[in-house]
Write an enzyme that holds these catalytic residues in place. Structure first.
Site, PDB file in Angstrom:
ATOM      1  N   HIS A 450      56.641  13.350 -35.316  1.00 58.10           N
ATOM      2  CA  HIS A 450      55.686  12.249 -35.309  1.00 58.10           C
ATOM      3  C   HIS A 450      54.891  12.208 -34.010  1.00 58.10           C
ATOM      4  CE1 HIS A 450      57.361   9.679 -38.807  1.00 58.10           C
ATOM      5  NE2 HIS A 450      56.381  10.473 -39.164  1.00 58.10           N
ATOM      6  N   GLU A 687      42.395  36.405 -52.700  1.00 58.10           N
ATOM      7  CA  GLU A 687      43.612  35.862 -52.093  1.00 58.10           C
ATOM      8  C   GLU A 687      44.789  36.813 -52.259  1.00 58.10           C
ATOM      9  OE1 GLU A 687      43.799  31.228 -52.684  1.00 58.10           O
ATOM     10  OE2 GLU A 687      43.084  32.156 -54.535  1.00 58.10           O
ATOM     11  N   ASN A 710      44.500  31.880 -46.412  1.00 55.61           N
ATOM     12  CA  ASN A 710      45.856  31.325 -46.347  1.00 55.61           C
ATOM     13  C   ASN A 710      46.782  32.123 -47.254  1.00 55.61           C
ATOM     14  OD1 ASN A 710      44.489  29.396 -44.912  1.00 55.61           O
ATOM     15  ND2 ASN A 710      44.375  27.962 -46.625  1.00 55.61           N
ATOM     16  N   ASP A 711      46.341  32.302 -48.494  1.00 52.64           N
ATOM     17  CA  ASP A 711      47.180  33.075 -49.404  1.00 52.64           C
ATOM     18  C   ASP A 711      47.119  34.556 -49.096  1.00 52.64           C
ATOM     19  OD1 ASP A 711      48.673  31.438 -51.174  1.00 52.64           O
ATOM     20  OD2 ASP A 711      46.785  30.710 -51.981  1.00 52.64           O
ATOM     21  N   CYS A 758      36.923  30.931 -47.145  1.00 49.10           N
ATOM     22  CA  CYS A 758      37.193  29.494 -47.278  1.00 49.10           C
ATOM     23  C   CYS A 758      38.620  29.158 -46.873  1.00 49.10           C
ATOM     24  CB  CYS A 758      36.901  29.015 -48.693  1.00 49.10           C
ATOM     25  SG  CYS A 758      37.939  29.811 -49.926  1.00 49.10           S
TER      26      CYS A 758
HETATM   27  C1  PEP Z   1      43.565  30.014 -49.353  1.00 50.38           C
HETATM   28  O1  PEP Z   1      44.553  30.477 -49.920  1.00 50.38           O
HETATM   29  O2  PEP Z   1      43.125  30.445 -48.276  1.00 50.38           O
HETATM   30  C2  PEP Z   1      42.847  28.875 -49.944  1.00 50.38           C
HETATM   31  C3  PEP Z   1      41.668  28.497 -49.498  1.00 50.38           C
HETATM   32  O3  PEP Z   1      43.462  28.215 -50.948  1.00 50.38           O
HETATM   33  P1  PEP Z   1      44.697  27.190 -50.716  1.00 50.38           P
HETATM   34  O4  PEP Z   1      44.935  27.081 -49.248  1.00 50.38           O
HETATM   35  O5  PEP Z   1      44.294  25.933 -51.375  1.00 50.38           O
HETATM   36  O6  PEP Z   1      45.794  27.925 -51.443  1.00 50.38           O
HETATM   37 MG    MG Z   2      44.986  29.804 -51.955  1.00 44.83          MG
END
Ligand code: PEP
Ligand code: MG
Length: 829
Positions: A450, A687, A710-711, A758
């Protein structure tokens, strides 16, 4: 351990109440689901043994290896057909595997001769198994999840004879499981009902009104918990708590904690490394904070007096916390609400009361009760919950201070100081921040505590987990707190201090300049157009993004509409949401990602069989293609947004060209069905390594590609993005990920298709020049970073970015790439 029962037939699943036969509708044979068949072959709903196959072939019973007993009864009154129209394919005693054909039947003949074809699938040994999840009011395919059974463990799990005990299983959508803030909200909701509500998780059982009991369950995202309610308004209480647990309670999707920055740069002499809890730069004198022990007498002066003292102290602390919450708002208010719930927690109060009744003083009793719960949290072994211990210690300390009459405001600090402490309690931070704290450096602490959340919310740079090296820092020593590189420089020489001060000044100037030019279109220093978009989830996000200068949205996370509810949103509901976002972005491009659900984002109303490896299972477009109704409803809603074409369609988690082709074909069919003449762009997310490596093939079918880093990072590095144990390694600047991005851009360029990013990397200042150098022409960042992203892009030429990207691809680690980024033209420093 739960057991998935899959559908023995393709058809429409409904509640047993829909069966026009009281034997089934009143569950005289047991609970289950009814299927209106659309196929003519009954297949095994699980592995097991055929225990009975009725002579007339209209019903079959099985026992699973776990002992669940199931009956599949084809149609109503079909026993009277004496086998006509039924072809048994197995016999009693046969062992079968899930999906093996059991009975084939002549649908037309049976439908003509029997009152109904509706086929109940019943769990006949309710004393041993209970249905914790079921698919109803939905189309199911043979072998798709129909019911989830859980063994009846104790009497508490059984529906009581008088019907007042109700229960339901729910999969937690909370990114960090039930921690303090959600626990406080659950407690608040439970207190609104007469019914006793408990949550069951494994062997543990916790009172829903007790925050600490809920914390001690030790749940995590994706865990299945059972909610039980007993009492007059049990049904309503159950529904309310289940709905809360199935939502993310506004906490968003799980994110990996900020990567430990310490390894990113080798430490120079006089520097101490730490984990970035809240980014930023600060310089100032160290202000050491010692947390004085509070002594409490063991023996009380009598239960009546001690009880009264405890009540008075709680009232005092409650008033103080409530005042802070009111004046602060945002994350401070949320943390304060969690503390208020702890103050009134029934288990803490019961623990204190028991000790007072045994003769303890109010302080001793409160401390004992708090420490029982601290031990319980520690015993969960869950790092995230262990970080919540701070909140308990905080509430313990505040109450003990109130009992002892020492003013809590004793913690004061000179404005502009950097707080140095072993650890810091949330209430201390709130008090100290009010006196003009410049930054925080802690020996202990975690990046998701926190205190970390509060610092980030207040824009206060903070490093945690700095270790004992911090103990050597003297009160008043000059500190340069670099919560971008992840270290503190102690007593810097004049030159280092001047350089740092210049960095702080340059950063402030950069931010101001970026803000001033936020609305202008973004081009690189040599004039190449790079679009800077924002990732959004709601209309509010869209408004914020537009104000920050976003040139569109490169990722509308449409799942925000689908999560935390009992049924999928209708076409009208979706249209209203997408139209609202499109309007907020006033004609600028809006890329709506099709429902990306499954894996780390489950939805209760979409049946998912238990998956050993959900990240590699039914995710993204795989779900959409398996549930064409859902997909088509969403596509129709997007196509109806005005003006047509403002909304583009983006397909998530693509692994093969066929998936994109299937979506495009559906879009084209819907366009011609609805008479839409204008073209609507369809793009694919990159991804998966498969998508990256076949980017040319995808690009041939797509209007654009957008990389979800991210993925992509988790799949390239084989590191779970939600697993704190590997969080420090999940860095999208790893050269392997950068090479995938580079390859995607190179392959897509052969087809003239543009590539955007993205994922989280688009919001990382260190990454932007590299991405541009690799060939990315659209960046979709978090709204708050849009103005800065534009400024960074404006500061680089494509040629310089290309050279920089080539050097990054040759690095051996993400840390090396980050070090390189710090040297690059000062842009990312
Ligand atoms: C990603 O995987 O980078 C992405 C934009 O999708 P999410 O983070 O919603 O899986
Ligand atoms: Mg993703």
């Amino acid at each position: 351990m739960s057991l998935i029962i899959t559908s023995p037939l393709r058809g429409w699943a409904s509640a047993l109440d829909q069966v026009p036969d009281p034997v089934f509708a009143q569950r005289m044979m047991g609970d289950g689901v009814a299927i209106e068949p659309l196929g003519d072959t009954v297949v095994a709903p699980c592995d097991g043994e055929v225990t009975t196959l009725h002579d007339s072939g209209h019903a079959v019973a099985l026992r699973s290896p776990e002992g669940a007993e199931l009956l599949i009864h084809i149609g109503l009154d079909t026993v009277t057909l004496k086998g006509k129209g039924f072809e048994p394919l197995v016999k009693a005693g046969d062992r079968v595997a899930r999906g093996d054909p059991l009975i084939r039947f002549d649908m037309d003949a049976v439908a003509l001769a029997a009152p109904s074809l509706i086929t109940p699938v019943i769990v006949t040994n309710a004393e041993a198994f209970t249905i914790v999840k079921r698919t109803i009011d939905a189309a199911v395919g043979a072998c798709e999840a129909l019911m989830t059974l859980a063994p009846v463990v104790a009497d508490a799990r059984r529906r009581s004879d008088d019907g007042t005990l109700v229960e339901q299983a729910v999969t937690l959508s909370l990114p960090h499981g039930i921690h303090a803030r959600p626990a406080a909200r659950i407690g608040e909701a439970a207190r609104g009902f007469e019914a006793d509500v408990h949550l069951l998780f494994g062997e543990k059982r916790g009172d829903a009104r007790s925050t600490v009991a809920l914390l001690a369950l030790g749940t995590r995202f994706g865990d299945e918990v059972t909610v039980q309610a007993r009492g007059d308004d049990a049904e309503a209480a159950l529904a309310a708590i289940v709905a809360l647990l199935g939502s993310d309670m506004g906490e968003g999707a799980p994110v990996a904690p900020a990567p430990a920055a310490a390894p990113a740069a080798a430490l120079a002499e006089g520097q101490i490394g730490g984990v970035i809890a809240a980014p930023g730069l600060a310089m100032g004198p160290a202000a050491r904070l010692q947390r004085a022990e509070i002594a409490v007498a063991r023996e009380g002066t009598g239960a009546v007096e001690e009880r009264a003292a405890l009540i008075a102290a709680r009232n005092e602390v409650r008033g103080r916390i409530a005042a802070r919450a009111e004046s602060a708002g945002g994350s401070v208010a949320a943390v304060m609400a969690a503390h208020l719930a702890l103050l009134d927690d029934p288990e803490l109060l019961a623990g204190a009361e028991r000790r007072i009744a045994e003769g303890a003083s109010a302080g001793f009793a409160w401390r004992g009760a708090v420490h029982d719960q601290i031990d319980a949290l520690r015993a969960t072994g869950n790092a995230h919950l262990i970080e919540r211990i701070d909140d308990l210690v905080d509430i313990e300390r505040q109450l003990l201070l109130a009992l002892s009459g020492v003013p809590a405001e004793a913690d004061a600090i000179r404005a502009g100081s950097i707080l140095v402490a072993d650890d810091l309690l949330p209430s201390q931070l709130v008090t100290l921040a009010a006196s003009g704290l410049a930054g925080v450096a802690l020996v202990c602490g975690g990046p998701t505590s926190h205190v970390a959340i509060l610092c980030a919310g207040m824009g206060l740079p903070a490093l945690v987990a700095m270790g004992e090296a911090l103990d050597g820092v003297a009160d008043g020593a000059t500190l340069l707190l670099d919560a971008e590189a992840g270290h503190v420089t102690v007593d810097p020489d004049a030159e280092a201090a001047t350089i740092f001060a210049a960095r702080v000044a340059a950063r402030d100037a950069r931010r101001a300049a970026a803000q001033a030019a936020a609305a202008d279109a973004c081009h690189s220093a040599d004039g190449t157009r790079i679009e800077v978009f924002a990732n959004i989830g709601t209309v509010e996000n869209a408004v914020l993004a537009a104000a920050q200068g976003a040139e569109g949205s490169g990722l509308v996370r449409s799942e925000f509409l689908f999560l935390g509810r009992d049924s999928a949103p209708s076409e009208e509901e979706q249209l209203a949401a997408y139209q609202g976002i499109a309007d907020a972005l006033a004609g600028k491009p809006v890329i709506v990602r099709l429902l990306d659900i499954g894996g780390d984002k489950p939805a209760a109303y979409i049946p998912f069989a238990a998956e050993e490896n959900p990240a590699l299972g039914q995710r993204g477009i795989r779900v959409g293609l398996a549930h064409p109704g859902l997909l088509e409803t969403q596509l129709r809603a997007i196509l109806r947004v005005q003006p047509v074409g403002q909304c583009r369609i983006m397909v998530p988690m693509v692994a093969s060209v066929a998936e994109l082709v299937a979506v495009r074909a559906t879009v084209e069919r819907l366009r011609s069905e609805t008479g839409i003449a204008e073209a609507v762009a369809v793009g694919a997310m990159v991804e998966t390594p498969a998508a990256a490596m076949t980017a040319d093939l995808l690009a041939a079918e797509a209007d654009f590609l957008s990389i979800g880093t991210n993925d992509l990072t988790q799949y390239v590095l084989a590191m779970d993005r939600g697993n704190p144990a590997v969080a420090a390694g999940v860095d999208a600047l790893h050269p392997a990920v950068l090479r995938m991005i580079g390859e995607t851009c190179r392959l897509a360029a052969t087809r003239g298709t543009w590539v955007g990013v993205c994922g989280g990397l688009a919001s990382d200042p260190a990454a932007l020049p590299i991405l541009v150098g690799l060939g990315v022409t659209e960046i979709s960042a978090v709204p708050g970073f849009v103005a800065e992203a534009k400024a960074i892009v404006r500061g680089v030429t494509i040629e310089a970015a290309r050279g920089h990207a080539a050097r990054a691809l040759a690095c051996t680690s993400a840390a090396e790439v980050r070090a390189l980024a710090r040297q690059f033209g000062g842009v990312a420093a």
